[in-house]
Design a protein around this motif. Structure first.
Motif, PDB file in Angstrom:
ATOM      1  N   PHE A 112       0.846  -1.313   0.017  1.00  8.37           N
ATOM      2  CA  PHE A 112      -0.120  -0.073   0.117  1.00  8.37           C
ATOM      3  C   PHE A 112       0.848   1.193  -0.100  1.00  8.37           C
ATOM      4  CE2 PHE A 112      -1.973  -3.274   2.723  1.00  8.37           C
ATOM      5  CZ  PHE A 112      -3.016  -3.787   1.723  1.00  8.37           C
ATOM      6  N   GLU A 113       0.205   2.444  -0.277  1.00  3.50           N
ATOM      7  CA  GLU A 113       0.982   3.742  -0.287  1.00  3.50           C
ATOM      8  C   GLU A 113       1.166   3.869   1.131  1.00  3.50           C
ATOM      9  OE1 GLU A 113       0.276   8.238  -1.623  1.00  3.50           O
ATOM     10  OE2 GLU A 113      -0.968   6.817  -2.547  1.00  3.50           O
ATOM     11  N   GLY A 118      -4.033  10.033   1.473  1.00  2.00           N
ATOM     12  CA  GLY A 118      -5.337  10.639   1.409  1.00  2.00           C
ATOM     13  C   GLY A 118      -5.618  12.202   0.870  1.00  2.00           C
ATOM     14  N   ASP A 139      -2.451   3.995   2.672  1.00  2.00           N
ATOM     15  CA  ASP A 139      -3.522   4.161   1.715  1.00  2.00           C
ATOM     16  C   ASP A 139      -3.947   2.770   1.020  1.00  2.00           C
ATOM     17  OD1 ASP A 139      -5.747   5.518   0.536  1.00  2.00           O
ATOM     18  OD2 ASP A 139      -4.399   6.200  -1.113  1.00  2.00           O
ATOM     19  N   GLU A 141      -6.280   0.832  -1.553  1.00  2.00           N
ATOM     20  CA  GLU A 141      -7.030   0.979  -2.698  1.00  2.00           C
ATOM     21  C   GLU A 141      -7.460  -0.307  -2.937  1.00  2.00           C
ATOM     22  OE1 GLU A 141      -6.679   3.644  -6.470  1.00  2.00           O
ATOM     23  OE2 GLU A 141      -5.975   1.386  -7.028  1.00  2.00           O
ATOM     24  N   TYR A 152     -13.677   2.787  -7.343  1.00  2.00           N
ATOM     25  CA  TYR A 152     -12.409   2.581  -6.486  1.00  2.00           C
ATOM     26  C   TYR A 152     -12.722   3.329  -5.123  1.00  2.00           C
ATOM     27  CZ  TYR A 152      -9.918   1.570 -10.763  1.00  2.00           C
ATOM     28  OH  TYR A 152      -9.501   1.073 -11.715  1.00  2.00           O
ATOM     29  N   ASP A 154     -10.779   4.241  -1.532  1.00  2.00           N
ATOM     30  CA  ASP A 154      -9.575   4.344  -1.060  1.00  2.00           C
ATOM     31  C   ASP A 154      -9.878   4.720   0.505  1.00  2.00           C
ATOM     32  OD1 ASP A 154      -7.627   4.659  -3.310  1.00  2.00           O
ATOM     33  OD2 ASP A 154      -9.014   6.256  -3.607  1.00  2.00           O
ATOM     34  N   ALA A 156      -7.836   5.589   3.707  1.00  2.00           N
ATOM     35  CA  ALA A 156      -6.345   6.259   4.514  1.00  2.00           C
ATOM     36  C   ALA A 156      -6.503   6.134   6.031  1.00  2.00           C
ATOM     37  CB  ALA A 156      -6.063   7.608   4.008  1.00  2.00           C
TER      38      ALA A 156
END
Length: 184
Positions: A112-113, A118, A139, A141, A152, A154, A156
């Motif tokens: 993940f990021e 966010g 984050d 997804e 999508y 997301d 965060a």
């Protein structure tokens, strides 16, 4: 002296009635659907918006604020909801909704990021002093296929400073749902 008291009392009553009338007519314009969690501009109730992507909120979600847009352009945010939750509730939520399927205590392992994640809540139209989610954070997804229409989701959320990769408790959470971008 009596006339003076009646005049002052009468003026006060008229003032209260005017302010009360104004409040009834204009004072609650910022909360669509009579929902104090809804931010101005929302045009779909939260339950309906989240049902559209087969999600809910964790049972212990606190300080919930949301904004919804039924006709967001392709690629734009349709739903943004911010809240605070616990590590345990978010672990259950992510697992039960099949958002994270393994290693909930390793959200910084490259899947993940990570970092400051966010969108800025103010750019989404969220109200109520919702904080920006700063690192350490993750984050996540998830692509949702709704019978041909893709969206999508997301999520965060704050990660712990003490236990790298694990969810902070309490944690700030920002869920956004956006339409799939047009394919070119």
């Amino acid at each position: 002296m009596r006339r003076m008291r009646r005049a002052v009392g009468g003026t006060a009553v008229v003032g209260v009635l005017l302010v009360g009338g104004w409040w009834i007519a204009y004072g609650d314009q910022g909360h669509p659907f009579g929902d104090e969690r809804a931010c101005a501009g929302s045009d779909v109730p939260l339950r309906q918006a989240l049902d559209g992507v087969r999600l809910g909120l964790p049972a212990d979600a606190e300080d919930v604020h949301y904004v919804t847009h039924s006709s967001a352009p392709e690629g734009d945010v349709r739903v943004a909801v911010a809240f605070r939750s616990t590590r345990r509730a978010m672990q259950s939520y992510l697992s039960e909704n099949r958002i994270v399927t393994k290693d909930l205590d390793a959200l910084d392992d490259g899947r993940f990021e990570n970092g400051d994640v966010g969108a800025d809540p103010k750019t989404l139209g969220l109200c109520g002093g919702v904080p920006v989610i700063l690192g350490p954070a993750a984050d996540i997804e998830k692509k949702v296929d709704l019978g041909g229409a893709e969206e999508y989701v997301d999520i965060a959320l704050q990660l712990s400073d003490d236990f790298p990769g694990s969810i902070r408790t309490p944690t700030n959470v920002l869920i956004t749902v956006r339409n799939a971008p047009l394919r070119g």
